[in-house]
Design an enzyme around this catalytic site. Structure first.
Site, short mmCIF file in Angstrom:
data_model
loop_
_atom_site.label_atom_id
_atom_site.label_comp_id
_atom_site.label_asym_id
_atom_site.label_seq_id
_atom_site.Cartn_x
_atom_site.Cartn_y
_atom_site.Cartn_z
N SER A 1 15.68 54.48 72.23
CA SER A 1 14.93 54.09 71.04
C SER A 1 13.68 54.96 71.00
O SER A 1 13.25 55.50 72.04
CB SER A 1 14.53 52.61 71.13
OG SER A 1 13.52 52.30 70.18
N TYR B 1 10.36 45.76 75.84
CA TYR B 1 11.28 46.72 75.24
C TYR B 1 10.76 48.14 75.45
O TYR B 1 11.50 49.04 75.87
CB TYR B 1 11.43 46.40 73.76
CG TYR B 1 12.52 47.17 73.05
CD1 TYR B 1 13.86 46.83 73.22
CD2 TYR B 1 12.21 48.21 72.18
CE1 TYR B 1 14.86 47.52 72.55
CE2 TYR B 1 13.20 48.91 71.51
CZ TYR B 1 14.52 48.56 71.70
OH TYR B 1 15.51 49.24 71.04
#
Length: 264
Positions: free
Chosen positions: A136, A149
């Site tokens: 990501s 995250y």
């Protein structure tokens, strides 16, 4: 193109979103696909659509991953590519995350990648194969209140580079794809607070989050799958330890100059 004819590919997190798109793309290019995920009904549906092997299980579980690889080798006799796509969780700022949430983020975003790579590496080395980790842009920059995250997506790059360094002499390549916004069910759910706050539609919410993205739009899962397929293919035979941002240009933006753009 049939870049993956006679090749065998294992995709974790393959039941929805980017993982499902990777299964479809690689199968269309001739691969025999094994689809792994925790939700059996989704995994079986995707595998059925693409003539693949369904493997219900948690990619973070070392025993489950070892069993999955054993099943793939029994069925197909080889393994050429791992697309490690499983991930999620990790919401909250540092001081707000409890131990359970931290462990959940670690498990989803890093342990899945580690356990799946560890289980697959002997078979991949036998074929001089490739690993594509789906990361990501959170691996490259920090969004608000996504501490877990962000932390473990950053760590994913370290994992990939370590594998590239250690297993390159055996012909194994390892790379990371870092998408920005992608229109998946998970991202759709993340739009809900914006939709509620501004009274806007889902499409308008995506327009809002992409307002400062140079391409001004989110990716489709298919577009990210194309990038994964490239990195797994012979066309990327000299690419390893790389981080490829597939983010519409998000990470090239000089944030302090955005005020000038908004003057236009």
């Amino acid at each position: 193109m049939q870049r993956f004819e006679e090749k065998v590919v294992l995709v974790t997190g393959g039941g929805t979103g980017i993982g499902e798109a990777c299964v479809a793309q690689l199968a269309a290019e001739g691969a025999r696909v094994a689809v792994m995920g925790r939700r059996r009904e989704l995994v079986e549906a995707v595998a059925s659509r693409h003539g693949g092997l369904a493997l219900a299980g948690d990619a973070a579980d070392g025993d489950a991953m070892a069993g999955a690889v054993h099943t793939v080798l029994q069925r197909y006799g080889r393994l050429d590519v791992l697309v490690a796509n499983a991930g999620g969780f990790g919401q909250g700022a540092c001081a707000d995350i409890d131990d359970d949430d931290w462990q959940r983020a670690l498990t989803a975003n890093l342990n899945t990648a580690f356990a799946s790579a560890r289980a697959c590496l002997p078979a991949l080395a036998a074929q001089r194969g490739a690993i594509v980790f789906v990361g990501s842009i959170a691996a490259l920059a920090a969004g608000p209140e996504v501490c877990g995250y962000t932390t473990f997506k950053h760590a994913l790059i370290g994992l990939s580079r370590s594998i590239a360094r250690d297993y390159g002499p055996q012909g194994v390549r390892a790379n990371v794809v870092c998408p920005g916004w992608v229109r998946t069910p998970m991202a759709d759910a993340e739009m809900a607070p914006l939709m509620a706050q501004h009274g806007i539609s889902l499409d308008q919410a995506y327009d809002l989050v992409c307002a400062d993205v140079p391409l001004r739009r989110p990716a489709t899962p298919q577009e990210i799958a194309e990038v994964c397929a490239f990195l797994a293919s012979p066309a990327a035979a000299m690419v390893t330890g790389a981080v490829l941002a597939a983010d519409g240009g998000s990470t090239i933006v000089d944030v302090p100059t955005l005020a000038f753009t908004r003057m236009e």
